[in-house]
Design a protein around this motif. Structure first.
Motif, short mmCIF file in Angstrom:
data_model
loop_
_atom_site.label_atom_id
_atom_site.label_comp_id
_atom_site.label_asym_id
_atom_site.label_seq_id
_atom_site.Cartn_x
_atom_site.Cartn_y
_atom_site.Cartn_z
N CYS A 132 -4.83 -2.24 -10.23
CA CYS A 132 -5.41 -1.01 -9.67
C CYS A 132 -4.37 0.12 -9.65
O CYS A 132 -4.72 1.29 -9.68
N PHE A 134 -2.32 0.90 -7.19
CA PHE A 134 -2.05 1.52 -5.88
C PHE A 134 -0.63 1.23 -5.39
O PHE A 134 0.01 2.08 -4.80
N CYS A 135 -0.15 0.04 -5.66
CA CYS A 135 1.20 -0.32 -5.20
C CYS A 135 2.27 0.11 -6.19
O CYS A 135 3.46 0.00 -5.91
N ARG A 168 -1.87 -6.15 -3.79
CA ARG A 168 -3.10 -6.85 -3.42
C ARG A 168 -3.80 -7.45 -4.64
O ARG A 168 -4.60 -8.36 -4.51
S1 FES Z 1 -1.72 -3.17 -8.86
FE1 FES Z 1 -3.17 -3.05 -7.29
S2 FES Z 1 -2.14 -3.35 -5.47
FE2 FES Z 1 -0.72 -3.72 -7.03
#
Ligand code: FES
Ligand code: FES
Length: 186
Positions: A132, A134-135, A168
């Motif tokens: 995703c 996000f991190c 995640r």
């Molecule tokens: S790539 Fe989605 S939280 Fe790490």
């Protein structure tokens, strides 16, 4: 309104703000005033006026418009907000902006130079080290610092040094592969 006695009870009137001010002789609480703050942001001097309670994370995202730094937990548990402060990793959600006057802050937006990705960014792309995403900003900045600190000699060392960055999606295997390849780890 009927009370427990069954008789109608008069409802006391609330005091007006004006009468409170008159009786206490002071004005209602004022929000804390903004403090001038200058820092070096991605290699450039940047000036702000921030209230004392504003975090470095909120300054970056809301005042400087640098939304590459992510707000995950906002309480120091996920690592999504990691930035470099004077070259060291820091959780920007736990840092007050006013405490960093004059500091050199590097965010994900400041890593690429002249349109070319930073080597860690390129390694993440090459090893498909995000899902995703996000991190990812926090992971990349953490990796930059871990490699600079010489703490990426083995896979276990990389995993330990970056354990404060949670993903995640579970992209850990590819994140480690990217850092490992770049750092020449065993
Ligand atoms: S790539 Fe989605 S939280 Fe790490
Ligand atoms: S947002 Fe700062 S550690 Fe999670």
């Amino acid at each position: 309104m009927r009370g427990l006695s069954g008789l109608a009870q008069p409802v006391p009137a609330l005091p007006s703000e004006e009468s409170i001010v008159r009786s206490t002789g002071s004005s209602p609480a004022q929000p804390p005033s903004a403090i001038p703050l200058t820092l070096r942001l991605n290699g450039r001097e940047a000036a702000f006026a921030v209230e004392p309670e504003v975090t470095l994370l909120d300054l970056l995202r809301e005042r400087a418009g640098l939304t590459g730094t992510k707000k995950g937990c906002d309480r120091g548990q996920c690592g999504a907000c990691t930035v470099l402060v004077n070259g060291r990793r820091m959780l920007s959600c736990l840092a007050l902006a006013v405490a960093h006057a004059g500091d050199e802050i590097t965010t994900i937006e400041g890593l690429s130079q002249n349109g070319a990705l930073h080597a860690v960014q390129a390694a993440f792309v090459e090893h498909d080290a995000f899902q995703c995403g996000f991190c990812t900003s926090g992971q990349i900045l953490s990796a930059v610092a871990v490699i600079a600190e010489g703490r990426a000699q083995t896979e276990n060392e990389i995993r330990e040094a970056m354990s404060g960055n949670i993903c995640r999606c579970g992209a850990y295997a590819n994140i480690v592969a990217a850092v490992r390849a770049l750092a020449g780890a065993r």
